[in-house]
Design an enzyme around this catalytic site. Structure first.
Site, mmCIF file in Angstrom:
data_model
loop_
_atom_site.group_PDB
_atom_site.id
_atom_site.type_symbol
_atom_site.label_atom_id
_atom_site.label_comp_id
_atom_site.label_asym_id
_atom_site.label_seq_id
_atom_site.Cartn_x
_atom_site.Cartn_y
_atom_site.Cartn_z
ATOM 1 N N LYS A 1 0.834 -1.212 0.000
ATOM 2 C CA LYS A 1 0.000 0.000 0.000
ATOM 3 C C LYS A 1 0.859 1.248 0.000
ATOM 4 O O LYS A 1 2.065 1.217 0.287
ATOM 5 C CB LYS A 1 -0.917 0.020 1.229
ATOM 6 N N ASP B 1 -1.463 -1.692 10.421
ATOM 7 C CA ASP B 1 -1.687 -1.680 8.972
ATOM 8 C C ASP B 1 -2.434 -2.916 8.480
ATOM 9 O O ASP B 1 -2.743 -3.012 7.287
ATOM 10 C CB ASP B 1 -0.341 -1.613 8.221
HETATM 11 O O1 C5P Z 1 0.829 -1.585 15.038
HETATM 12 P P1 C5P Z 1 2.242 -1.650 14.534
HETATM 13 O O2 C5P Z 1 3.017 -2.766 15.153
HETATM 14 O O3 C5P Z 1 2.351 -1.608 13.058
HETATM 15 O O4 C5P Z 1 2.922 -0.295 15.043
HETATM 16 C C1 C5P Z 1 4.320 -0.157 15.133
HETATM 17 C C2 C5P Z 1 4.643 1.033 16.021
HETATM 18 O O5 C5P Z 1 4.299 2.240 15.362
HETATM 19 C C3 C5P Z 1 3.919 1.088 17.348
HETATM 20 O O6 C5P Z 1 4.609 0.360 18.321
HETATM 21 C C4 C5P Z 1 3.928 2.588 17.647
HETATM 22 O O7 C5P Z 1 5.186 2.979 18.182
HETATM 23 C C5 C5P Z 1 3.841 3.211 16.279
HETATM 24 N N1 C5P Z 1 2.441 3.558 15.954
HETATM 25 C C6 C5P Z 1 1.863 4.650 16.579
HETATM 26 N N2 C5P Z 1 0.564 4.976 16.295
HETATM 27 C C7 C5P Z 1 -0.145 4.266 15.397
HETATM 28 C C8 C5P Z 1 0.427 3.154 14.729
HETATM 29 C C9 C5P Z 1 1.720 2.823 15.039
HETATM 30 O O8 C5P Z 1 2.503 5.331 17.390
HETATM 31 N N3 C5P Z 1 -1.401 4.615 15.148
#
Ligand code: C5P
Length: 306
Positions: free
Chosen positions: A18, A140
């Site tokens: 994406k 994501d």
């Molecule tokens: O959910 P995911 O593992 O992809 O997110 C990775 C990191 O990105 C999280 O640990 C956080 O630090 C940051 N993040 C965030 N706010 C979001 C999505 C991700 O701060 N909405």
């Protein structure tokens, strides 16, 4: 078989990467995540994911070229524990085309595909359960579960399907460097790039108002606005060079996707795909991995393969 599977079956699907047509950063929450608003567009740049019975004693995920834990393993484990399915071990194989640690959602797309595949393999397709598991795997994953463009809100978990926006071509300029998502979010906070929830609500409303019909025009003042972009550029100097490369190659807009460091060149209109393809070819020698993409079809089917 009693567990709903057929031993010699092999199923495959495509996991679309994406880009974020915009990514607006909001307040930091107590759980460490940020509120955000983003328009997510799956691309016709896809990994291939297959599932079959494993010859080993436990579930396996094989992903040549990518070291370490794979989110697809977590997807399979979650499916087993929440659906109660206890079929024989499976082997999931991922053939990568989406750049890794690039802000293109490759790992999340693979996890979403693995989840759909293991559900189909176990003979218990349960969309409500898939939708429940997706946000527990990563921010994501929900927008990449069903395919098609989405408006993402909250921490990435509130997903609204959108009609396909107007035709455009996208030049993808990957970087050799990978960027850690949490580090980029933190950097953006330190740079004062977070906006208020009221700003986020207004932006979400204007995107929804624009996205009424197929072929809708993306609001020009929001196209390519990525609040994580300046943070990615500070952490990875090649980002600024890639932005200049994309503009010099004729892109109408150049911006960072997700938490970077991949840079997108946006080529507007019906001739956009052709112009983006020509730009990718012209840059090919100088910028390794430069490719052109368009929006992906709405969703990938699951197919039986040999
Ligand atoms: O959910 P995911 O593992 O992809 O997110 C990775 C990191 O990105 C999280 O640990 C956080 O630090 C940051 N993040 C965030 N706010 C979001 C999505 C991700 O701060 N909405």
């Amino acid at each position: 078989m009693a567990d709903g599977t057929t031993p010699d079956r092999r199923l495959a699907t495509r996991a679309f990467g994406k880009l974020n047509l915009c990514l607006i950063l909001g307040p930091l929450r107590e759980d460490g995540y940020h509120e955000l608003v983003s328009a997510v567009l799956p691309l016709d740049l896809a990994d291939t994911v297959t599932i079959e019975a494993s010859t080993g004693d436990s579930d396996q995920v094989v992903c040549p070229g990518v070291e370490g834990d794979n989110l697809a393993s977590k997807a399979i484990a979650s499916w087993r524990s929440l659906s109660g399915w206890d079929g024989a071990p499976v082997r999931v194989t991922i053939k990568k085309r989406i750049p890794v640690a690039a802000g293109m959602g490759g790992g999340s797309a693979d996890a979403a595909a693995a989840l759909r595949l293991v559900a189909a393999f176990s003979g218990r397709e349960d969309d409500a359960l898939l939708t429940e598991i997706a946000p527990t795997l990563g921010a994501d994953v929900p927008p990449l579960l069903h395919g098609g463009p989405t408006l993402v809100r909250g921490t990435g978990t509130e997903v609204l399907q959108l009609p396909t926006p107007q035709t455009a071509g996208y030049l993808i300029l990957p970087s050799n460097a990978g960027l850690s998502t949490p580090v980029v979010f933190r950097q953006a906070g330190e740079m004062g790039l977070r906006r208020s929830q009221a700003d986020l609500d207004l932006i979400s409303e204007s995107l929804q108002a624009a996205a009424k019909d197929e072929g809708w025009g993306f609001p020009p003042e929001l196209l390519g606005v990525n609040d994580l972009g300046p943070a990615a550029a500070v952490l990875e100097p090649s980002v600024s060079e890639a932005l200049s490369e994309a503009r010099e190659a004729g892109a109408d807009q150049a911006f960072v996707t997700g938490s970077g460091p991949t840079v997108i060149g946006y080529f507007h209109g019906n001739e956009g795909p052709m112009r983006a393809a020509a730009a990718a070819e012209a840059l090919g020698g100088r910028v390794p991995g430069a490719i052109a993409c368009t929006a992906s079809p709405r969703s990938a089917t699951i197919e039986e393969v040999q």
